[in-house]
Design a protein around this motif. Structure first.
Motif, short mmCIF file in Angstrom:
data_model
loop_
_atom_site.label_atom_id
_atom_site.label_comp_id
_atom_site.label_asym_id
_atom_site.label_seq_id
_atom_site.Cartn_x
_atom_site.Cartn_y
_atom_site.Cartn_z
N LEU A 1 0.86 -1.18 0.00
CA LEU A 1 0.00 0.00 0.00
C LEU A 1 0.90 1.24 0.00
O LEU A 1 1.65 1.46 0.95
N ALA A 2 0.84 2.02 -1.07
CA ALA A 2 1.65 3.24 -1.14
C ALA A 2 0.93 4.37 -0.43
O ALA A 2 -0.30 4.37 -0.32
N LEU A 3 1.70 5.34 0.07
CA LEU A 3 1.11 6.46 0.82
C LEU A 3 1.50 7.78 0.16
O LEU A 3 2.70 8.11 0.06
N TYR A 4 0.49 8.54 -0.25
CA TYR A 4 0.72 9.86 -0.84
C TYR A 4 0.16 10.90 0.12
O TYR A 4 -0.96 10.77 0.61
N VAL A 5 0.95 11.96 0.38
CA VAL A 5 0.58 12.96 1.38
C VAL A 5 0.50 14.34 0.75
O VAL A 5 1.36 14.73 -0.05
N SER A 6 -0.53 15.09 1.11
CA SER A 6 -0.58 16.50 0.71
C SER A 6 -1.14 17.33 1.86
O SER A 6 -2.34 17.33 2.12
N HIS A 7 -0.26 18.03 2.52
CA HIS A 7 -0.65 18.80 3.69
C HIS A 7 -0.96 20.25 3.28
O HIS A 7 -2.02 20.55 2.76
N LEU A 8 -0.03 21.17 3.43
CA LEU A 8 -0.33 22.58 3.11
C LEU A 8 -0.74 22.79 1.65
O LEU A 8 -1.59 23.64 1.39
N PRO A 9 -0.15 22.06 0.68
CA PRO A 9 -0.61 22.28 -0.69
C PRO A 9 -2.11 22.03 -0.83
O PRO A 9 -2.78 22.70 -1.61
N LEU A 10 -2.62 21.08 -0.05
CA LEU A 10 -4.04 20.78 -0.14
C LEU A 10 -4.87 21.77 0.68
O LEU A 10 -5.99 22.12 0.30
N ASP A 11 -4.33 22.25 1.78
CA ASP A 11 -5.03 23.31 2.51
C ASP A 11 -5.24 24.52 1.61
O ASP A 11 -6.30 25.13 1.61
N GLY A 12 -4.19 24.85 0.85
CA GLY A 12 -4.20 26.13 0.15
C GLY A 12 -4.75 26.09 -1.26
O GLY A 12 -4.94 27.14 -1.87
N HIS A 13 -5.01 24.91 -1.81
CA HIS A 13 -5.48 24.85 -3.20
C HIS A 13 -6.82 25.57 -3.31
O HIS A 13 -7.77 25.28 -2.58
N GLN A 14 -6.90 26.49 -4.27
CA GLN A 14 -8.06 27.39 -4.30
C GLN A 14 -9.32 26.73 -4.87
O GLN A 14 -10.41 27.28 -4.74
N GLU A 15 -9.21 25.58 -5.48
CA GLU A 15 -10.43 24.87 -5.91
C GLU A 15 -10.65 23.58 -5.12
O GLU A 15 -11.76 23.28 -4.71
N LEU A 16 -9.55 22.80 -4.98
CA LEU A 16 -9.69 21.47 -4.39
C LEU A 16 -9.50 21.46 -2.88
O LEU A 16 -9.75 20.45 -2.23
N GLY A 17 -9.06 22.58 -2.30
CA GLY A 17 -8.53 22.56 -0.95
C GLY A 17 -9.57 22.56 0.16
O GLY A 17 -10.77 22.70 -0.08
#
Lengths: 255, 255, 255, 255, 255, 255
Positions: C93-109
């Motif tokens: 099982l691979a693990l992909y992480v998105s912390h601040l980039p995901l907080d700040g994304h203006q459409e997906l965040g």
């Protein structure tokens, strides 16, 4: 020619200022007065007592080296530092140093010299260090067998009698070669990422063996000294073109 | 034996905690669960994919190495890090690492092993690193000729076919010998200051040649791998005394 | 789909590289091999043992989370780190992480999701962190009464049974709302400077009470978990559009 | 009593100097002249405009708080800093601050107050921070059921109407309790290592949920303010014994 | 005029933000509320108790100084800091500070004022500090004798009765003059490199004597205070043009 | 006498090693070979070209100074550094430096010399710098009038024609005197805290005027050079007692 004029021209040609924050070596004029007339220039790989003495015997006014005296500066002029600086000052011999700028120069540099030796084409900068480069990569017109690369290096380089070590973990035929002279195994991963078949460098840390094996790439360890004579010889030629007498002081260390 | 008990005993014997701020290597248990029963222990110099695979073939539960995976920590378990850690976890193989603590141990360590090989007496710690040591020095009962030292090293060490390099700048007869295995030329000045006639180490940076020459001392470069098998073999013997099955995985690199 | 291709597409969409020096979290692929075929993707807010186990049960090949395992890196794979990484590796099982980039994304965040919930218009980035943003602000078409905001949040968010805290120090009607999900009270002064009537965030340090009171602004503390499900659900939808099976693993913490 | 004498006695009693390098808070006298006669002392948890105004109404000459104005110093006396400092100066109200020294004091401190509330025995310092401690641990004579702990805390603490959060992951009966008031979840691993059954603290970061679950320990989040009234009330009693009039300014925040 | 409007106009005129990372001084509004109506502005070189008291006597609402209170921030408002800030707050006197931005301003600045006094032409920025400048250089139409420079400075500057020190090591006639007011001898080498005949500054470290002698350049030490009245007087004139009453508070220190 | 023996004896007497982490100056032997026979020793305050030339004229083999060449080390031996080091090397003149160790020595040091001049009794170390001291304090048997102190200093010190500046803000009679020679006004607050009536130092930053005024203490600025001849003259006497010829090179700077 005025010392300051030679220094300015070398600094400009080599881009000394661009490497100021990247290199522990204090590149440029490292020991010398503000003024002085230069007639005879010696070049050598290492700036040490032996090359200083031979430059003095050769009546040189300026010695250009790849490895200088000042790596992070010194607090005192005592001990070995005194023993090296004293003959320079007592004999009016100035010392000019070019470490990473000379490694990375794409025409005059050490890696470029190895690339010439291997007849590489389609060359481009390799070996990122911040915004600069300290090596070069290229392709062969016809692929080499792995043994051929070692033989070519052995035939031309002065390794002081030491064998060239070949970590034989790459493909049968070598087309893409990455080069960082001296201690270049820190760029092994970059070489793999760049799809190189081989990395040619001078000396290798112990861990390089397994990194090469796991990555499936050839590594040739051809000697720190042996891979780094090209740059200073290019500079010898360059200052020769400026009308100065020159001499190369060869002191192979086998390391 | 419980894994945590082996770890505690090794940490105590090696003084792992004393080197915590001195060593980039994360010494002690580097990969493994909190609990586990250990029956078979393998030892090796390098903790890499090849030794991991051979330890797994040998059905070991614990691998003790000198060079581990973690040098300053890692941000991710991907790429080469993944490829190394995955077989450990998938095969329930724990990894114990001892880098500088094992270099410096005055009975079990790598330098102590080289000192045994040279029959040195009057031994004392050498190779200061902060408040600790990473090497050893001693005297021979009868002085060696310089060639004898090289011959002895060559006769015993597994250098992977590489010659031992001898920087032959010291006195005719060698009585006092300083030893720092692996990459030990940073202690060359300390060896001179301690009136040693020779420094024995594994691999040398290029500048060591001239430093040895200017200082008038012998330097023997006997291979990073070759000089660092002693420590893990001592640990093999030690855990064998605790009643565990053991095996030494020899993967000479020639570096 | 090849794992590396998913990773590249997510990194590009989220601008992972832009946050590299701003975020303690090692964003991007955090655990996983270089190669692997992905069929089923799970998403979750927290990358912890519980979500790992549920992803494994769901037969996922890749888990995408907001909070990963690596905050400033780790020195060892032992203890809790071992217990978390081991099931990932053992079950491919691979693990992909998105912390601040995901907080700040203006459409997906995450902040964008809260803004949707509150029907905000005229949106713009909010929550400066160096050259990037970690939140969003906007205006309501018709002003809310303060209570209405709390009611809307409570009606939609899964707060694990905890009440939403309302620091009721702003004006009677709320038009301008600033949002930083998770722990966002460090941006309270920025919200005031931007003439916002309210700051919506997840959890608040104790001092936020008096800062809100002195500044005369509403603060809504709607739960760290509850305000941060939006981002990973957006990513779930996105990778679903790429033809992959997906699932959301909901583990509300009440914190 | 002379202000400087009170300051000296409090600093000595609390060991202010020992925490100087550990605490971002500038502990000790934070705002005030070198000289001044003190008759009336107010105490409060937070040093903010509301408590300043109430201390001025109460005609206090000195306000003793747990949370002061200066966390890492300030560059200017403008904005909120001006609005807070100005009333202090205009009304000759001095401000004395004790943050971590008051958390960690084993008799007068916040954790000690919670331990009293829970009738803990065999107490010892808990919550290492460098060479000091910021909490306390102890044992109950008779084990609590998990619910009893929550009920006791709820019965006594002023949580401003907020529920106490219980991360219910520990054993059925609770004997060993570790306490760090305020934001104490960074010591969760220490609590586990110390074989505590429960950690009582004020507020928790989101990740505490899963850490508690994976470690199998109870965590009680009883409010930052609610768990930190004990220390200043102890100081109120102490300065009362020195013959000064005192008052406690209660401003529960629900955080 | 609104305080915040004056602050914004001064910050813009002086480029306060550009010096934020270069100057230990917290430039801009240093003490004061967010709002306030300003009628009378005092200016002074030093922001200290004496100038504060005189500004209060003069019924000023704002004091503009070159040297403020905050050099790297303060942890507490006690002792001398209390004694200075208290009268400002008690008397509603705001404090605006401009240190390096005012030194370096090419029209309003301190160095520009000294250049006016010496009738210099062809002026350009001098005294690099990162990307900014803190001084100015220029040429005289007719060369000065060295004594003339000293006489001119002495005739105009208020040195508090102290003699101007002249390190008389430059050429007979002075054409090119570099100026850094206050403590400017750190730029002595820059002045030499710029082929200046003289460096005019306020005060000098002891080593300046020999550096000037070895470099062959005149240095005039005309007093820290004496060379730094120009900037605040320019600001006095500027805010006068905005329609505000102004006054200059002269407190020469002789240093 | 052997150079290394003199160096060892001076280092021991002055406690050179204790100041290694406190002083930017590289104290001890700063320029010189490992071996050399010393017959004649010159001493001077400043190690600069003028004193080097005069020491060479005086046929000295060793020059002992208070201010040396190396403040934080140098990267190159060029420009002024070359011009200073070259005559030392060309004339076999070694350079020994003692900066803070000589300021702080309680018998031989600069502050001790000023204390002798003022007939101070009950002396104790003053001027804390980490765990060491750089000054001295003491009491007069009979109080001085403020003017008497200035007169005494002027009568004895060689100020190069410059007046001694007296910041006349202390009490009428002076009993307790704190001394830090050179640039000592950073210790003005310490002097006040120690109930000194006066601080005697060499040179003062501009802010010292107001700090002295606000604190109500006398400050005497008697010249950096003038207050720092005592230490090297004590060393002159000391090495004279060891049987070496000595000379003091007086180069007052007026600074």
């Amino acid at each position: 020619m005025e010392l300051s004029r030679i220094v300015d021209r070398l600094d400009e040609e080599l881009g000394t200022a661009d490497y100021a924050d990247l290199d522990a070596s204090a590149n440029g004029l490292q020991v010398g007065p503000d003024e002085g007339e230069i007639e005879r220039v010696a070049v050598a790989v290492d700036g040490v007592r032996e090359t200083f003495e031979r430059a003095i015997e050769a009546d040189a006014d300026l010695l250009v080296v790849h490895h200088g005296l000042s790596w992070g500066g010194f607090d005192r002029v005592t001990g070995r530092t005194y023993d090296r600086i004293a003959p320079l000052i007592e004999n009016d011999l100035a010392l000019y140093v070019s470490h990473l700028p000379l490694d990375g120069h794409q025409e005059l540099g050490n890696a470029a010299g190895v690339a010439d030796l291997l007849d590489l084409e389609d060359r481009s900068p390799f070996g990122e260090l911040g915004p600069e480069y300290v090596g070069q990569r290229g392709r062969t017109a016809d692929p080499y067998a792995a043994d051929e690369v070692r033989e070519r290096l052995e035939a031309t380089l002065d390794t002081g009698g030491q064998p060239i070590q070949h970590l034989d973990f790459g493909p049968e035929r070598i087309e893409d070669v990455a080069i960082v002279t001296g201690s270049g195994t820190d760029w092994l991963d970059d070489a793999v990422a760049a799809d190189a078949d081989a990395l040619v460098t001078g000396e290798g840390k112990g861990k390089a063996y397994h990194e090469a094996q796991e990555a499936g790439i050839h590594v040739f360890l051809a000697g720190h000294y042996a891979t780094e004579t090209f740059g200073v010889r290019s500079l010898q030629e360059l200052v020769g073109e400026w009308g100065l007498e020159t001499t190369f002081l060869d002191v192979p260390t086998g390391l």
